[in-house]
Scaffold this active site. Structure first.
Site: not given
Ligand code: AMP
Length: 192
Positions: A128, A146
């Site tokens: 991706r 992550r």
């Molecule tokens: P994602 O697009 O869901 O993979 O999120 C990308 C990044 O955003 C994550 O690795 C976190 O750093 C941050 N993030 C997204 N959602 C959250 C959440 N609910 N709590 C804390 N960090 C978040």
């Protein structure tokens, strides 16, 4: 209302499936990752703060994330329901979500968990990263971080919802359409 949480490790296909479910059931799709990327793209104070954590593959602190979600919910008070993608990611976020929903007279119906192995996730995210433009998708050590954050802080949430009889799992490996149908079946089983 129908209020769903799409759950699973990074790269498990939550975003893709959440868009399809939102369309099929007329729900508002909220991805906290997308909200953070929007803020970062506009260099807002919230975006600049979030970037410190996201660029390391760490979770953004709960108070920032919960405040952002509450603000988004308030823009959709007349929604048919929500599909949350990437939230909650910690137990305090799940507790805050319960309160945010209860104070609006709403509740979570079901958490749908997509199961995908770590090796599959890493290769999917790196792929991706070739087109997503996301720096957190391009570096294997950040991706592994992550996944560690997911295992330590997010995975325990499954039990939090399971204890309430509100959690279901599905194999997240397969075609987008087959997984989508499986998720729809779980939603309909829960509704009947
Ligand atoms: P994602 O697009 O869901 O993979 O999120 C990308 C990044 O955003 C994550 O690795 C976190 O750093 C941050 N993030 C997204 N959602 C959250 C959440 N609910 N709590 C804390 N960090 C978040």
């Amino acid at each position: 209302m129908l209020n769903l949480i799409l759950f699973g490790p990074p790269g498990s296909g939550k975003g893709t499936q959440a868009i399809k479910i939102a369309e099929a059931y007329d729900l508002i799709h909220i991805s906290t990752g997308d909200l953070f990327r929007y803020e970062m793209g506009n260099n807002t104070p919230l975006g600049l703060k979030a970037k410190e954590f996201i660029s390391q593959g760490a979770l953004v602190p709960d108070e920032i994330t919960i405040g952002m979600l509450a603000n988004k919910l308030d823009h959709h008070l007349d929604a048919n329901g929500f599909i949350l993608d990437g939230f909650p990611r910690t137990i305090p976020q799940a507790e805050a979500l319960d309160e945010l929903f209860a104070s609006r007279g709403w509740s979570i119906d079901l958490l749908l968990a997509l199961e995908v192995s770590e090796d599959e996730i890493v290769s999917r995210i790196l792929k991706r990263g070739e087109t997503s433009g996301r720096s957190d998708d391009q570096d294997e050590s950040i991706i592994r971080n992550r996944i560690r954050e997911y295992e330590a802080k997010t995975a325990p949430l499954f039990a939090f919802y399971q204890e309430k009889g509100k959690a279901s799992t599905l194999n997240g490996i397969g075609s987008i359409e087959v997984i989508f149908e499986g998720l729809c079946d779980l939603i309909e089983q829960h509704q009947s």
